[in-house]
Motif scaffolding. Structure first.
Motif, short mmCIF file in Angstrom:
data_model
loop_
_atom_site.label_atom_id
_atom_site.label_comp_id
_atom_site.label_asym_id
_atom_site.label_seq_id
_atom_site.Cartn_x
_atom_site.Cartn_y
_atom_site.Cartn_z
N ASP A 49 0.85 -1.19 0.00
CA ASP A 49 0.00 0.00 0.00
C ASP A 49 0.88 1.24 0.00
OD1 ASP A 49 -1.90 1.92 0.28
OD2 ASP A 49 -2.20 1.58 2.43
N ASP A 50 0.79 2.00 -1.10
CA ASP A 50 1.65 3.17 -1.27
C ASP A 50 0.96 4.41 -0.68
OD1 ASP A 50 3.56 4.93 -2.10
OD2 ASP A 50 2.96 4.93 -4.20
N GLY A 51 0.69 4.37 0.61
CA GLY A 51 0.07 5.51 1.28
C GLY A 51 -1.27 5.91 0.69
N ARG A 79 4.80 7.31 -1.89
CA ARG A 79 6.15 7.55 -2.39
C ARG A 79 6.27 7.32 -3.89
NH1 ARG A 79 10.57 8.52 0.48
NH2 ARG A 79 10.83 9.40 -1.58
N GLY A 80 5.14 7.01 -4.52
CA GLY A 80 5.17 6.77 -5.96
C GLY A 80 5.38 5.31 -6.30
N HIS A 81 4.90 4.96 -7.48
CA HIS A 81 4.90 3.58 -7.95
C HIS A 81 6.27 2.90 -7.82
CE1 HIS A 81 4.57 0.89 -11.75
NE2 HIS A 81 4.38 0.19 -10.68
N ASN A 83 9.00 3.54 -6.04
CA ASN A 83 9.47 3.30 -4.68
C ASN A 83 8.66 2.20 -3.99
OD1 ASN A 83 11.63 5.23 -4.42
ND2 ASN A 83 10.05 6.79 -4.60
N ALA A 84 7.35 2.22 -4.26
CA ALA A 84 6.50 1.18 -3.66
C ALA A 84 6.91 -0.19 -4.19
CB ALA A 84 5.03 1.46 -3.98
N LEU A 85 7.19 -0.22 -5.48
CA LEU A 85 7.60 -1.49 -6.10
C LEU A 85 8.92 -1.97 -5.51
CD1 LEU A 85 6.93 -3.56 -8.16
CD2 LEU A 85 7.92 -2.14 -9.94
N PHE A 140 -3.86 8.26 -27.95
CA PHE A 140 -2.97 9.23 -27.31
C PHE A 140 -1.94 8.50 -26.46
CE2 PHE A 140 -1.96 11.98 -23.65
CZ PHE A 140 -1.33 13.00 -24.35
N LYS A 141 -2.42 7.57 -25.63
CA LYS A 141 -1.51 6.82 -24.74
C LYS A 141 -0.49 6.03 -25.57
CE LYS A 141 -0.64 4.78 -20.60
NZ LYS A 141 -0.68 5.19 -19.24
N ARG A 142 -1.01 5.46 -26.67
CA ARG A 142 -0.14 4.66 -27.53
C ARG A 142 0.98 5.52 -28.11
NH1 ARG A 142 -3.97 1.39 -30.44
NH2 ARG A 142 -4.20 3.08 -31.88
N SER A 213 -6.75 5.51 -14.15
CA SER A 213 -5.29 5.48 -14.13
C SER A 213 -4.74 6.38 -13.04
CB SER A 213 -4.75 5.91 -15.48
OG SER A 213 -3.35 6.01 -15.41
N LYS A 214 -3.72 5.87 -12.32
CA LYS A 214 -3.06 6.70 -11.31
C LYS A 214 -1.85 7.39 -11.92
CE LYS A 214 -5.92 4.69 -8.42
NZ LYS A 214 -7.00 4.09 -9.20
N TYR A 215 -1.74 7.30 -13.24
CA TYR A 215 -0.63 7.90 -13.95
C TYR A 215 -1.12 8.94 -14.94
CZ TYR A 215 3.77 5.70 -12.70
OH TYR A 215 4.92 5.34 -12.05
N1 UDP Z 1 0.75 3.23 -8.10
C1 UDP Z 1 1.44 3.36 -6.89
N2 UDP Z 1 1.73 4.63 -6.42
C2 UDP Z 1 1.42 5.77 -7.14
C3 UDP Z 1 0.76 5.60 -8.39
C4 UDP Z 1 0.45 4.32 -8.85
O1 UDP Z 1 1.73 2.36 -6.22
O2 UDP Z 1 1.72 6.87 -6.66
C5 UDP Z 1 0.44 1.87 -8.59
C6 UDP Z 1 -1.01 1.64 -8.95
O3 UDP Z 1 -1.78 1.27 -7.82
C7 UDP Z 1 -0.92 0.50 -9.96
C8 UDP Z 1 0.42 0.78 -10.64
O4 UDP Z 1 1.13 1.68 -9.80
O5 UDP Z 1 -0.84 -0.76 -9.33
C9 UDP Z 1 0.26 1.37 -12.03
O6 UDP Z 1 -0.63 2.45 -12.03
P1 UDP Z 1 -1.78 2.66 -13.12
O7 UDP Z 1 -2.40 1.35 -13.46
O8 UDP Z 1 -2.69 3.71 -12.63
O9 UDP Z 1 -0.91 3.20 -14.35
P2 UDP Z 1 -1.22 3.02 -15.92
O10 UDP Z 1 -1.48 1.56 -16.14
O11 UDP Z 1 -2.39 3.86 -16.22
O12 UDP Z 1 0.03 3.48 -16.58
#
Ligand code: UDP
Ligand code: MG
Length: 322
Positions: A49-51, A79-81, A83-85, A140-142, A213-215
């Motif tokens: 869980d990234d906060g 802390r962002g994706h 760092n969480a990873l 657009f994403k592509r 999307s969280k991005y």
């Molecule tokens: N995520 C995270 N912290 C963040 C932003 C995203 O841990 O600050 C995680 C999110 O929960 C998901 C992964 O990163 O598991 C990818 O995010 P998302 O699917 O929203 O990105 P997209 O697929 O749209 O590029």
């Protein structure tokens, strides 16, 4: 080889909408793999869980109570994706033989896990999940994603085309990863630096089945910028080259002016204009030169490991080969 302990690492940020379904599908997958004896019964899904600001952590706690197959890790704040990873992978390192990272929205086809494990059994230490097409993405994403990979390549960053963070890493690769101490984390750039035997697995990327999307674009741009500036000093070099180019051109024009003056040719570039360009070029070149030194410092400060030992052939004192 013994059945390996697998850990699936899933970073989650505000994923309450997708988590129950994701957990269901992942536990089905793990149970299936345990049943057909591909992985050990100790294998787990680790949700990081990234906060999150929503009920994500409560859901993870609930899942863990219901079924020991689910583990959870909570970051002190968002802390962002990346760092969480990393937190998830470093936690997994001590608990498993092999880890697979994937997003919580299951856009990455979880059936590719079987193939990844097969490649692992064949001896690969890192297996990259690579998207075979981007049909489900918006145009657009592509376009932005493809532009991103091309641009990174131009800037001298070695990344795997169409590979996001869906990958398998063995314990050995994880140990190697732990030796990279950089703060500006861009895992897609670091993992290829590790080396060892690698393989790729292709899969179709689906759509996010719930939530959004969280991005957003802003985060994506920041991510790309981080990727380039954390891996390449090429932008600095471009400035140096540009400066030298302008410097040489204006010097050439100066020579032309001199000849024009001597032979009374009416056309010349003008002293003021030329000196402005000359000084501009000089400054850029000087800035670039300073940048080159900063670039060296940047490499030293990162203190990345200079090698990873893959095999050691050694016969000990008792003459028994290891
Ligand atoms: N995520 C995270 N912290 C963040 C932003 C995203 O841990 O600050 C995680 C999110 O929960 C998901 C992964 O990163 O598991 C990818 O995010 P998302 O699917 O929203 O990105 P997209 O697929 O749209 O590029
Ligand atoms: Mg996604």
């Amino acid at each position: 080889m013994d059945k390996p302990v697998l850990m699936i690492v899933v970073p989650c940020y505000n994923e309450e909408e997708v988590l129950p379904e994701t957990a269901k599908r992942l536990s089905e997958k793990l149970s299936f793999l345990m049943k057909n004896e591909t992985i050990s019964g100790q294998s787990r899904v680790l949700f990081v869980d990234d906060g999150s600001k929503d009920r994500t952590w409560e859901i993870i706690c609930g899942l863990h109570q219901q079924n020991p197959i689910f583990s959870g890790a909570k970051l002190s704040r968002n802390r962002g994706h990346q760092n969480a990873l990393l937190c998830g992978l470093m936690t997994a390192k001590a608990l498993c033989d092999v880890a697979i990272s994937m997003d919580a929205d299951l856009q990455d086809d979880i059936d590719a896990v079987d193939e990844m494990l097969e490649k692992y059994k064949e001896g690969a230490e890192i297996v990259y999940g690579v998207r075979s097409s981007r049909q489900t993405d918006t145009a657009f994403k592509r376009a932005t994603a493809q532009g991103f990979y091309r641009f990174m390549e131009r800037m001298g960053v070695d990344i795997v085309y169409n590979h996001a963070d869906y990958r398998l890493m063995s314990k050995r690769a994880l140990n190697a990863l732990s030796e990279y101490r950089e703060v500006n984390l861009f895992l897609r750039g670091i993992v290829p630096l590790i080396g060892f035997r690698t393989a790729t697995v292709e899969y179709e990327r689906g759509e996010r089945f719930a939530g959004e999307s969280k991005y957003p674009l802003k985060k994506m741009l920041a991510f790309a910028f981080d990727g380039i500036t954390s891996f390449s000093v090429r932008p600095i070099r471009l400035i140096t080259v540009l400066g030298i180019l302008i410097l040489c051109l204006s010097a050439l024009c100066g020579v032309y002016d001199l000849i024009a003056l001597i032979f009374s040719i009416p056309f010349s570039f003008g002293l003021l204009g030329l000196s402005v360009w000359f000084c501009c070029g000089l400054q850029l070149a000087a800035l670039g030169l300073v940048g080159e030194y900063v670039g060296k410092i940047y490499g030293e400060v990162k203190a990345r490991p200079r090698y990873h030992l893959e095999t050691l052939l050694h016969t000990g004192e008792d003459e028994s080969p290891r």
